[in-house]
Design a protein around this motif. Sequence first.
Motif, short mmCIF file in Angstrom:
data_model
loop_
_atom_site.label_atom_id
_atom_site.label_comp_id
_atom_site.label_asym_id
_atom_site.label_seq_id
_atom_site.Cartn_x
_atom_site.Cartn_y
_atom_site.Cartn_z
N GLY A 75 -20.70 -8.20 23.36
CA GLY A 75 -20.57 -8.91 24.62
C GLY A 75 -19.56 -8.32 25.58
N ALA A 76 -18.84 -7.28 25.17
CA ALA A 76 -17.79 -6.70 26.01
C ALA A 76 -18.15 -5.28 26.40
CB ALA A 76 -16.45 -6.71 25.27
N ALA A 77 -17.58 -4.85 27.51
CA ALA A 77 -17.76 -3.47 27.96
C ALA A 77 -16.91 -2.52 27.13
CB ALA A 77 -17.38 -3.36 29.43
N ALA A 78 -17.25 -1.26 27.16
CA ALA A 78 -16.43 -0.23 26.52
C ALA A 78 -15.03 -0.28 27.10
CB ALA A 78 -17.05 1.14 26.73
N SER A 79 -14.03 -0.15 26.25
CA SER A 79 -12.65 -0.26 26.70
C SER A 79 -11.73 0.40 25.68
CB SER A 79 -12.25 -1.73 26.85
OG SER A 79 -12.13 -2.34 25.56
N GLY A 80 -10.44 0.31 25.92
CA GLY A 80 -9.47 0.83 24.97
C GLY A 80 -9.52 0.12 23.64
N GLU A 81 -10.00 -1.11 23.63
CA GLU A 81 -10.11 -1.85 22.37
C GLU A 81 -11.15 -1.19 21.47
OE1 GLU A 81 -9.78 -6.51 21.47
OE2 GLU A 81 -11.59 -5.98 22.59
N LEU A 82 -12.31 -0.90 22.04
CA LEU A 82 -13.38 -0.24 21.28
C LEU A 82 -14.42 0.30 22.26
CD1 LEU A 82 -14.51 0.37 18.41
CD2 LEU A 82 -15.86 -1.72 18.63
N THR A 83 -14.90 1.50 21.96
CA THR A 83 -16.01 2.09 22.71
C THR A 83 -17.10 2.47 21.71
OG1 THR A 83 -14.58 2.96 24.45
CG2 THR A 83 -16.72 4.03 24.17
N VAL A 84 -18.32 2.06 22.00
CA VAL A 84 -19.48 2.36 21.14
C VAL A 84 -20.59 2.90 22.03
CG1 VAL A 84 -21.11 1.47 19.43
CG2 VAL A 84 -18.84 0.42 19.66
N ALA A 85 -21.27 3.95 21.59
CA ALA A 85 -22.42 4.49 22.31
C ALA A 85 -23.49 4.87 21.30
CB ALA A 85 -22.04 5.71 23.13
N ALA A 86 -24.71 4.42 21.54
CA ALA A 86 -25.84 4.71 20.64
C ALA A 86 -27.12 4.24 21.32
CB ALA A 86 -25.67 3.99 19.30
N PRO A 87 -28.28 4.76 20.88
CA PRO A 87 -29.54 4.29 21.45
C PRO A 87 -29.84 2.86 21.03
CG PRO A 87 -29.95 5.78 19.61
CD PRO A 87 -28.47 5.82 19.86
N PRO A 88 -30.65 2.16 21.82
CA PRO A 88 -31.08 0.82 21.41
C PRO A 88 -31.71 0.87 20.02
CG PRO A 88 -31.82 1.31 23.65
CD PRO A 88 -31.26 2.59 23.09
N GLY A 89 -31.38 -0.11 19.22
CA GLY A 89 -31.88 -0.14 17.85
C GLY A 89 -30.87 0.36 16.84
N LEU A 90 -29.99 1.25 17.26
CA LEU A 90 -28.86 1.68 16.43
C LEU A 90 -27.57 1.09 16.96
CD1 LEU A 90 -27.60 3.37 14.16
CD2 LEU A 90 -27.57 5.33 15.75
N PHE A 91 -27.50 0.93 18.28
CA PHE A 91 -26.28 0.40 18.89
C PHE A 91 -25.92 -0.97 18.30
CE2 PHE A 91 -24.17 -2.25 22.05
CZ PHE A 91 -23.14 -1.43 22.49
N GLU A 92 -26.91 -1.85 18.22
CA GLU A 92 -26.63 -3.23 17.81
C GLU A 92 -26.11 -3.33 16.37
OE1 GLU A 92 -29.81 -3.13 21.00
OE2 GLU A 92 -29.45 -2.07 19.10
N PRO A 93 -26.78 -2.70 15.39
CA PRO A 93 -26.23 -2.80 14.02
C PRO A 93 -24.91 -2.07 13.86
CG PRO A 93 -28.18 -1.38 14.06
CD PRO A 93 -28.10 -2.05 15.39
N LEU A 94 -24.71 -0.97 14.59
CA LEU A 94 -23.43 -0.27 14.50
C LEU A 94 -22.32 -1.12 15.10
CD1 LEU A 94 -21.68 2.20 13.87
CD2 LEU A 94 -22.37 3.15 16.10
#
Length: 272
Positions: free
Chosen positions: A241-260
């Motif tokens: 629910g949050a944008a990429a930030s100093g707390e955590l940044t995640v990048a992945a295609p749909p379908g992998l992003f969510e479980p990661l």
Amino acid sequence: MSTAHSATTPEPADLLEIALEAARRAGELLRDGRPADLGVAATKTSPIDVVTEMDIAAEKLITTFIADRRPDDGFLGEEGASAEGTSGVRWVIDPLDGTVNYLYGLPSWAVSIAAEVDGEVVAGVVEAPMRGETYRASRGGGAFVNDEGARCRPAPEFSHALVGTGFGYLAERRAAQAAVVAELLPTVRDIRRGGSAAIDLADVGCGRLDAYFERGLNPWDLAAGALFAREAGALTGGRPGAAASGELTVAAPPGLFEPLQERLERLGAWHD
């Protein structure tokens, strides 16, 4: 968008052209100006780090180039460039992302320049001179490596994902990050640690990594690369629910992003 400057708000493509030229010039300065004998010991001979001198010179080149063309814009830069501006446009600059790689003579370092309009990143360039590649993207305009269109890979099975990450410099944070990697590593294909967040994000967009995550990034580390990844079809974010930030940044295609993202949340990757 605020109305005070909407009549003169520039097109993302126009900002991208400026970013491309500034990044190219800074990349040449860093590549050609690096002392042939620069090594780890070289930074011990002076209280002013050789690499820092190159960082500062590159940032000055970038900000001068941009300010000459757009004098009313603001800046946020790693080496201290900070100005509010009055145009609604702010340039977010990392003049040398992957400093340790640069110091050791490893090729994975880059110049990262992004342009925000009213707080939203609309153009970004990651210039990687030692790769001979320029990663560029504009909002709604797609992502390109040099002149070739870029697309992220389709989501693989989680167990087949090649995942990039990075580590901070504080011992406590590194210990926490190592604990997350220890839990994640047996569940994916492998984990890579390249040393440049901007290039890692670009590699997700190019399909060279399936995914990337890191805690502790600054705005200048991720602004251009995250736009590139998104325009190449990846999702980016932070905690659920949050944008990429100093707390955590995640990048992945749909379908992998969510479980990661869900697994990183469970593993506490967002805190030390």
